[in-house]
Scaffold this motif. Structure first.
Motif, PDB file in Angstrom:
ATOM      1  N   VAL A   8       0.831  -1.213   0.000  1.00 36.71           N
ATOM      2  CA  VAL A   8       0.000   0.000   0.000  1.00 36.71           C
ATOM      3  C   VAL A   8       0.864   1.262   0.000  1.00 36.71           C
ATOM      4  CG1 VAL A   8      -1.995  -1.112   1.078  1.00 36.71           C
ATOM      5  CG2 VAL A   8      -0.212  -0.095   2.527  1.00 36.71           C
ATOM      6  N   GLY A  59      -1.895  -4.902   5.044  1.00 35.54           N
ATOM      7  CA  GLY A  59      -1.230  -3.789   4.369  1.00 35.54           C
ATOM      8  C   GLY A  59      -0.644  -2.834   5.384  1.00 35.54           C
ATOM      9  N   TYR A  90      -5.650  -0.147  -0.697  1.00 31.60           N
ATOM     10  CA  TYR A  90      -6.347  -1.164   0.085  1.00 31.60           C
ATOM     11  C   TYR A  90      -7.763  -1.383  -0.462  1.00 31.60           C
ATOM     12  CZ  TYR A  90      -6.092  -4.075   4.289  1.00 31.60           C
ATOM     13  OH  TYR A  90      -5.989  -5.141   5.150  1.00 31.60           O
ATOM     14  N   SER A 125      -4.262  -3.562   9.103  1.00 29.44           N
ATOM     15  CA  SER A 125      -3.407  -2.465   8.674  1.00 29.44           C
ATOM     16  C   SER A 125      -2.895  -1.732   9.898  1.00 29.44           C
ATOM     17  CB  SER A 125      -4.171  -1.513   7.741  1.00 29.44           C
ATOM     18  OG  SER A 125      -3.273  -0.638   7.082  1.00 29.44           O
ATOM     19  N   ALA A 134      -9.761  -0.665   6.618  1.00 29.39           N
ATOM     20  CA  ALA A 134      -9.359  -1.856   7.366  1.00 29.39           C
ATOM     21  C   ALA A 134     -10.396  -2.149   8.447  1.00 29.39           C
ATOM     22  CB  ALA A 134      -7.985  -1.637   7.996  1.00 29.39           C
TER      23      ALA A 134
END
Length: 417
Positions: A182, A214, A236, A257, A272
């Motif tokens: 990311v 990520g 993402y 994340s 996320a």
């Protein structure tokens, strides 16, 4: 003979040069311990800890836990505790209990093997893709059923094939979380096309896609952190859409994340569904970010002074030592400490610094300071760790400071990379 006028001009030039030189002269710094470190030093002596020790301040730790929990609870974001940053069973337990979480992120097979029996109900996510031999070692040692509970991080098609083959040979249904890039560019699937191919390959191999991971610690270091965070979120989103295209419901998966530097950005809005935090709970020096300004350092290295000198001579250039001390008064005194060369910086007494001329040492590190620092042999010096993860494993049991005393000793996990 020079004229009177030229002598005056020359004298004036020298005087101006002298004034200019003095303005460049380092300011004298230094002092003695403030009340906090003075009381901590006395507590260590009462406990008989006159050796290098890693001290955890329990009250500061608990204050950091409350502050982090207020943020993630307010955002309704579950938190995953990063084990490598808190490598002590009791320390991990204190943070997990305070955060009300059973989610752990682990970065080595050895630490995973140590933690699996301690937390049989925990949800384990690997934070680093390991060689397939390490996956096999965990499966063979902990058992197929235990290995199947772990979310194993996969970052390339080759690793996916290797893990799938090793899992199939052991009758394990592999749970794979796919690492996505990311913006950090440290590996992982870099775009929707490569991620889509990986998801398809996983399904064909009987691998369960458990989610995505990520990581974006680069964000606060970018010229425009807000723009970098938006870009990471967009990357993402693209990955989440790939999962949907393959018939997977992102709401049922782990969408991990963040990290200590960025979790509060996620608390303000994220795609996320969980964040990872570890170092922020003890706040080493590398984590002095604006978003963590309300958190306090909760871990220090304490070590005794072995030798102290009032006029620190320098080997090979002894004749110049006096002039150097005059120029930089912060080099006047020398303090050789027990141990050294840690990933840490002197924090108390204030004004101590590593000797730039003497160099670093793991045996008896030389710290220099001004005459304002009146340390004697057996007095205590405190350093603030830059990081917590590897460093915490170098001192054995952690000394827990609470209520003005060393209240407990918390064993660290066995050393592992």
């Amino acid at each position: 003979m020079p004229s009177r006028r030229s002598v005056l001009i020359g004298t004036g030039a020298l005087a101006l040069a002298g004034i200019g030189t003095l303005t460049l002269r380092p300011e004298e710094r230094g002092g003695m311990h403030d009340p906090y470190f003075s009381q901590l030093a006395q507590a260590l002596k009462r406990a008989g800890l006159n050796r290098p020790a890693l001290v955890v301040d329990r009250q500061r730790l608990e204050a950091n836990v409350r502050a982090v929990r207020a943020s993630v609870d307010g955002a309704k974001l579950p938190l995953r505790v990063v084990a490598k940053s808190l490598p002590s069973p009791r320390l991990l337990e204190a943070v997990m209990t305070g955060m009300g979480t059973q989610r752990l992120m682990v970065f080595s097979a050895e630490m995973l093997l140590q933690l699996l029996p301690l937390h049989p109900m925990a949800d384990f996510l690997m934070g680093k893709p390991l060689p397939v031999s390490e996956f096999a070692r965990v499966a063979d040692k902990a058992g197929a059923e235990t290995a199947a509970r772990v979310q194993w991080l996969v970052d390339t098609p080759d690793r996916l094939r290797q893990y799938a083959a090793a899992a199939q040979a052991r009758g394990i249904t592999l749970r794979a979380s796919l690492e996505i890039d990311v913006g950090l560019h440290r590996g992982g699937f870099a775009d929707g096309q490569t991620l889509s191919a990986a998801v398809a390959a996983a399904k064909a191999a009987g691998v369960q896609v458990a989610g995505l991971m990520g990581y974006e610690p680069h964000v606060p270091k970018m010229p425009d952190p807000d723009s970098a965070y938006r870009d990471a979120q967009q990357a993402y989103r693209t990955a989440i859409e790939v999962l949907r295209q393959h018939g997977l419901d992102p709401a049922t998966l782990t969408l991990n994340s963040a990290g200590s530097p960025t979790f509060r950005r996620h608390c303000k809005g994220t795609v996320a569904n969980e964040v990872s935090v570890g170092s922020a709970f003890v706040k080493p020096g590398d984590f002095d970010y604006e978003d963590l300004a309300d958190l306090v350092p909760a871990a220090f290295i304490a070590t005794p002074v072995i030798k102290a000198s009032s006029d620190q001579a320098l080997p090979g250039i002894e004749a110049f030592s006096g002039a150097m001390h005059w120029w930089d008064r912060n080099s006047q005194r020398g303090f050789f400490i027990h141990g050294g060369h840690w990933l840490a910086r002197p924090v108390s007494p204030p004004g101590l610094e590593y000797s730039r001329l003497f160099g670093r040492s793991s045996n008896q590190e030389l710290l220099t300071g001004s005459n304002r620092i009146a340390l004697r042999p057996d007095d205590t010096v405190f350093l603030r760790p830059d990081q917590s993860e590897a460093l915490f494993l170098q001192f054995g049991d952690l000394a827990v400071y609470d209520g003005g005393e060393i209240a407990e000793m918390w064993p660290s996990l066995p050393i592992s990379a």
